[in-house]
Design an enzyme around this catalytic site. Structure first.
Site, PDB file in Angstrom:
ATOM      1  N   TYR A 160     -15.385 -11.229  -0.681  1.00 55.11           N
ATOM      2  CA  TYR A 160     -16.044  -9.983  -1.087  1.00 55.11           C
ATOM      3  C   TYR A 160     -17.266 -10.252  -1.969  1.00 55.11           C
ATOM      4  O   TYR A 160     -18.269  -9.540  -1.884  1.00 55.11           O
ATOM      5  CB  TYR A 160     -15.048  -9.044  -1.790  1.00 55.11           C
ATOM      6  CG  TYR A 160     -14.108  -8.394  -0.796  1.00 55.11           C
ATOM      7  CD1 TYR A 160     -14.548  -7.356   0.019  1.00 55.11           C
ATOM      8  CD2 TYR A 160     -12.800  -8.842  -0.651  1.00 55.11           C
ATOM      9  CE1 TYR A 160     -13.703  -6.772   0.961  1.00 55.11           C
ATOM     10  CE2 TYR A 160     -11.944  -8.256   0.288  1.00 55.11           C
ATOM     11  CZ  TYR A 160     -12.405  -7.230   1.088  1.00 55.11           C
ATOM     12  OH  TYR A 160     -11.573  -6.665   2.020  1.00 55.11           O
TER      13      TYR A 160
ATOM     14  N   ARG B 110      -5.800  12.752  -6.258  1.00 53.35           N
ATOM     15  CA  ARG B 110      -7.081  12.109  -5.944  1.00 53.35           C
ATOM     16  C   ARG B 110      -8.187  13.143  -5.749  1.00 53.35           C
ATOM     17  O   ARG B 110      -9.331  12.920  -6.134  1.00 53.35           O
ATOM     18  CB  ARG B 110      -6.853  11.256  -4.697  1.00 53.35           C
ATOM     19  CG  ARG B 110      -8.020  10.576  -4.114  1.00 53.35           C
ATOM     20  CD  ARG B 110      -8.380   9.313  -4.849  1.00 53.35           C
ATOM     21  NE  ARG B 110      -9.244   8.527  -3.985  1.00 53.35           N
ATOM     22  CZ  ARG B 110     -10.485   8.852  -3.702  1.00 53.35           C
ATOM     23  NH1 ARG B 110     -11.027   9.937  -4.222  1.00 53.35           N
ATOM     24  NH2 ARG B 110     -11.198   8.105  -2.891  1.00 53.35           N
TER      25      ARG B 110
ATOM     26  N   ASP C 174      -6.707  -2.467  -7.742  1.00 50.64           N
ATOM     27  CA  ASP C 174      -7.337  -3.075  -6.573  1.00 50.64           C
ATOM     28  C   ASP C 174      -7.644  -4.532  -6.874  1.00 50.64           C
ATOM     29  O   ASP C 174      -7.820  -4.904  -8.042  1.00 50.64           O
ATOM     30  CB  ASP C 174      -8.628  -2.336  -6.188  1.00 50.64           C
ATOM     31  CG  ASP C 174      -8.953  -2.579  -4.718  1.00 50.64           C
ATOM     32  OD1 ASP C 174      -8.485  -1.797  -3.878  1.00 50.64           O
ATOM     33  OD2 ASP C 174      -9.629  -3.579  -4.417  1.00 50.64           O
TER      34      ASP C 174
ATOM     35  N   ARG D 142       0.814  -1.232   0.000  1.00 55.00           N
ATOM     36  CA  ARG D 142       0.000   0.000   0.000  1.00 55.00           C
ATOM     37  C   ARG D 142       0.845   1.279   0.000  1.00 55.00           C
ATOM     38  O   ARG D 142       0.401   2.308   0.517  1.00 55.00           O
ATOM     39  CB  ARG D 142      -0.975   0.016   1.186  1.00 55.00           C
ATOM     40  CG  ARG D 142      -2.068  -1.039   1.111  1.00 55.00           C
ATOM     41  CD  ARG D 142      -3.105  -0.676   0.059  1.00 55.00           C
ATOM     42  NE  ARG D 142      -4.242  -1.568   0.121  1.00 55.00           N
ATOM     43  CZ  ARG D 142      -5.444  -1.215   0.589  1.00 55.00           C
ATOM     44  NH1 ARG D 142      -5.684  -0.001   0.992  1.00 55.00           N
ATOM     45  NH2 ARG D 142      -6.426  -2.083   0.594  1.00 55.00           N
TER      46      ARG D 142
ATOM     47  N   ARG E 232      -2.737   6.855   0.053  1.00 52.53           N
ATOM     48  CA  ARG E 232      -3.040   8.045   0.857  1.00 52.53           C
ATOM     49  C   ARG E 232      -1.931   8.539   1.760  1.00 52.53           C
ATOM     50  O   ARG E 232      -2.023   9.656   2.266  1.00 52.53           O
ATOM     51  CB  ARG E 232      -4.309   7.791   1.669  1.00 52.53           C
ATOM     52  CG  ARG E 232      -5.554   7.795   0.783  1.00 52.53           C
ATOM     53  CD  ARG E 232      -6.751   7.241   1.511  1.00 52.53           C
ATOM     54  NE  ARG E 232      -6.519   5.837   1.836  1.00 52.53           N
ATOM     55  CZ  ARG E 232      -7.411   5.048   2.419  1.00 52.53           C
ATOM     56  NH1 ARG E 232      -8.568   5.524   2.768  1.00 52.53           N
ATOM     57  NH2 ARG E 232      -7.128   3.786   2.662  1.00 52.53           N
TER      58      ARG E 232
HETATM   59  O1  CP3 Z   1       0.314   0.547  -3.112  1.00 50.25           O
HETATM   60  C1  CP3 Z   1      -0.259  -0.546  -3.300  1.00 50.25           C
HETATM   61  O2  CP3 Z   1      -0.110  -1.500  -2.516  1.00 50.25           O
HETATM   62  C2  CP3 Z   1      -1.058  -0.751  -4.576  1.00 50.25           C
HETATM   63  C3  CP3 Z   1      -2.432  -0.503  -4.510  1.00 50.25           C
HETATM   64  C4  CP3 Z   1      -3.433  -1.416  -3.794  1.00 50.25           C
HETATM   65  C5  CP3 Z   1      -4.708  -0.928  -3.422  1.00 50.25           C
HETATM   66  N1  CP3 Z   1      -5.445  -1.979  -2.958  1.00 50.25           N
HETATM   67  C6  CP3 Z   1      -5.150   0.463  -3.571  1.00 50.25           C
HETATM   68  C7  CP3 Z   1      -6.256   0.965  -2.728  1.00 50.25           C
HETATM   69  C8  CP3 Z   1      -3.398  -2.783  -3.469  1.00 50.25           C
HETATM   70  C9  CP3 Z   1      -2.256  -3.769  -3.618  1.00 50.25           C
HETATM   71  C10 CP3 Z   1      -4.679  -3.122  -2.946  1.00 50.25           C
HETATM   72  C11 CP3 Z   1      -5.066  -4.495  -2.537  1.00 50.25           C
HETATM   73  C12 CP3 Z   1      -6.311  -4.697  -1.785  1.00 50.25           C
HETATM   74  N2  CP3 Z   1      -7.513  -4.099  -1.985  1.00 50.25           N
HETATM   75  C13 CP3 Z   1      -6.463  -5.647  -0.744  1.00 50.25           C
HETATM   76  C14 CP3 Z   1      -5.397  -6.605  -0.277  1.00 50.25           C
HETATM   77  C15 CP3 Z   1      -4.439  -5.984   0.654  1.00 50.25           C
HETATM   78  C16 CP3 Z   1      -4.972  -5.758   2.052  1.00 50.25           C
HETATM   79  O3  CP3 Z   1      -5.047  -4.577   2.431  1.00 50.25           O
HETATM   80  O4  CP3 Z   1      -5.294  -6.729   2.724  1.00 50.25           O
HETATM   81  C17 CP3 Z   1      -7.791  -5.564  -0.292  1.00 50.25           C
HETATM   82  C18 CP3 Z   1      -8.412  -6.382   0.827  1.00 50.25           C
HETATM   83  C19 CP3 Z   1      -8.452  -4.590  -1.095  1.00 50.25           C
HETATM   84  C20 CP3 Z   1      -9.882  -4.178  -1.036  1.00 50.25           C
HETATM   85  C21 CP3 Z   1     -10.022  -2.764  -0.626  1.00 50.25           C
HETATM   86  N3  CP3 Z   1      -9.659  -1.686  -1.399  1.00 50.25           N
HETATM   87  C22 CP3 Z   1     -10.559  -2.274   0.599  1.00 50.25           C
HETATM   88  C23 CP3 Z   1     -11.074  -3.122   1.738  1.00 50.25           C
HETATM   89  C24 CP3 Z   1     -10.494  -0.872   0.522  1.00 50.25           C
HETATM   90  C25 CP3 Z   1     -11.042   0.110   1.518  1.00 50.25           C
HETATM   91  C26 CP3 Z   1     -10.163   0.272   2.700  1.00 50.25           C
HETATM   92  C27 CP3 Z   1      -9.148   1.348   2.471  1.00 50.25           C
HETATM   93  O5  CP3 Z   1      -7.956   1.074   2.648  1.00 50.25           O
HETATM   94  O6  CP3 Z   1      -9.579   2.458   2.132  1.00 50.25           O
HETATM   95  C28 CP3 Z   1      -9.893  -0.523  -0.720  1.00 50.25           C
HETATM   96  C29 CP3 Z   1      -9.609   0.842  -1.208  1.00 50.25           C
HETATM   97  C30 CP3 Z   1      -8.236   1.145  -1.689  1.00 50.25           C
HETATM   98  N4  CP3 Z   1      -7.442   0.331  -2.436  1.00 50.25           N
HETATM   99  C31 CP3 Z   1      -7.560   2.381  -1.488  1.00 50.25           C
HETATM  100  C32 CP3 Z   1      -6.312   2.268  -2.129  1.00 50.25           C
HETATM  101  C33 CP3 Z   1      -5.241   3.322  -2.244  1.00 50.25           C
HETATM  102  C34 CP3 Z   1      -8.119   3.591  -0.760  1.00 50.25           C
HETATM  103  C35 CP3 Z   1      -9.058   4.306  -1.652  1.00 50.25           C
HETATM  104  C36 CP3 Z   1      -8.889   5.785  -1.721  1.00 50.25           C
HETATM  105  O7  CP3 Z   1      -7.849   6.306  -2.156  1.00 50.25           O
HETATM  106  O8  CP3 Z   1      -9.853   6.438  -1.345  1.00 50.25           O
END
Ligand code: CP3
Length: 343
Positions: free
Chosen positions: A154, A39, A76, A26, A30
């Site tokens: 999911y 964003r 994602d 991640r 953010r």
């Molecule tokens: O930098 C990186 O790692 C690459 C980007 C990345 C994102 N999601 C961007 C993202 C990666 C590798 C993921 C994987 C992901 N997505 C997982 C597996 C990793 C983990 O955290 O266990 C999961 C479970 C998801 C599903 C997901 N996406 C959720 C549950 C959420 C909401 C929670 C949160 O962190 O906000 C997201 C949103 C998400 N994915 C964001 C980002 C940068 C935040 C959205 C935003 O910018 O508003």
């Protein structure tokens, strides 16, 4: 294109390294003001994911600003269920939300079959191509997907959950349905990952974020079986399997034919090393909350982790994604400590 810094790939393959590589799950997101600024100009998260030039830009931000040894494509794991016919929304402050869920045979039958993955996920492949070019060989580019079990979670739940009890319920009440859904996710995921490699990914990671909610037997049957199929479809590829929370399953994970295992901060590095011997690289596993501490504590704990390594086969990372409110200066302390460490 020749890589100028291929430490991550050499560590994954078990080749000699001058120092341990480091990156953060991640890292694109953010925590970076540059990400938040971009964003804020957009309609939402999905616009960023689906616009290849922008996804490429935020993928490279942590390489520029944090000096990490690998980039991970900005996307994602939920793009896969969407490609299968189950669209998602990313609700501000709330996270993912699916209008439809898969809890019955009728609902499973509504999913699209024989989908053209190259077409439906073309925006991801385009983002990989643009990123690969723009990186100009600075660091390797990691592609990724969710592991089938986490994607099922999911699709069945329709949103995040503390227990994913609808998903676990399915394993007891409709196991054939669960297997069918897992098989279909696996098939799409294999095609998706192969196309990511073709588009420029140098390595891959499977995120099994909800592995830890299954007991060892259930994880074998409903989790690892499908991960194994994916691993076997990608021979010779630097591939990390990150099964978060799967403590009881570490001996089973050690048997997989992947190059790398991701460890969360509850997993013992020495125990994992005993299990894998020199057959695998280990990635992790600092507690993401360490980055709330003072610089001196971050340094001390990072050096403690590095000193505990009894092998070259390590990639330094957190034990889960970096939390969005972490000060990027703290991340830089962690990264500098790894880069300056001499063993
Ligand atoms: O930098 C990186 O790692 C690459 C980007 C990345 C994102 N999601 C961007 C993202 C990666 C590798 C993921 C994987 C992901 N997505 C997982 C597996 C990793 C983990 O955290 O266990 C999961 C479970 C998801 C599903 C997901 N996406 C959720 C549950 C959420 C909401 C929670 C949160 O962190 O906000 C997201 C949103 C998400 N994915 C964001 C980002 C940068 C935040 C959205 C935003 O910018 O508003």
């Amino acid at each position: 294109m020749e890589l100028k810094n291929d430490l991550f790939l050499r560590a994954a393959r078990g080749e000699a390294i001058e120092r341990y590589p480091v990156w953060l799950m991640r890292q694109a997101g953010r925590i970076l003001p540059e990400y938040r600024a971009l964003r804020a100009t957009l309609s939402g998260f999905k616009e960023l994911v689906e616009t290849p030039e922008l996804a490429a830009e935020v993928t490279i931000q942590p390489v520029d600003h944090l000096d990490v040894d690998a980039a991970i494509i900005f996307s994602d794991i939920l793009v896969v269920p969407e490609a299968m016919g189950l669209p998602y929304q990313m609700l501000e402050q709330k996270g993912p939300w699916f209008e439809n869920t898969i809890r019955s045979r009728e609902q499973l039958n509504l999913l699209d079959t024989h989908i053209d993955v190259a077409d439906r996920l073309s925006y991801v492949f385009e983002a990989l191509k643009i990123t690969k070019n723009a990186l100009n060989g600075r660091v390797p580019l990691i592609g990724f997907a969710g592991a089938p079990w986490t994607i099922l979670c999911y699709m069945v739940e329709g949103k995040g959950s503390k227990t994913f009890s609808e998903s676990r319920k399915l394993l007891y009440t409709q196991p054939e349905l669960a297997h069918e859904l897992l098989s279909r996710i696996t098939e799409v995921t294999i095609t998706y990952l192969k196309l990511q490699l073709a588009a420029g990914a140098d390595a891959l990671q499977l995120f099994d974020s909800w592995a830890g909610i299954l007991g060892r037997e259930h994880y074998k049957v409903f989790g690892l079986k499908y991960i194994q199929q994916i691993v076997e479809a990608l021979p010779g590829v630097p591939l990390t399997v990150f099964s978060k929370g799967a403590l009881a399953s570490l001996p089973d994970l050690a048997e997989l034919n992947c190059t790398t295992l991701g460890l969360d901060w509850n997993m013992d590095v020495a125990y994992a090393r005993e299990l894998v011997k020199e057959t695998k690289t280990l990635q992790g596993n600092l507690d993401p909350c360490l980055l709330y501490a003072d610089h001196s504590v971050i340094e001390k704990e990072t050096i403690k982790l590095l000193k505990s390594f009894k092998s070259q086969r390590h990639i330094v990372n957190l034990g889960h994604g970096v939390y969005p409110d972490i000060d990027p200066e703290k991340v830089k302390v962690l990264i500098k400590t790894v880069k300056n460490y001499e063993n």
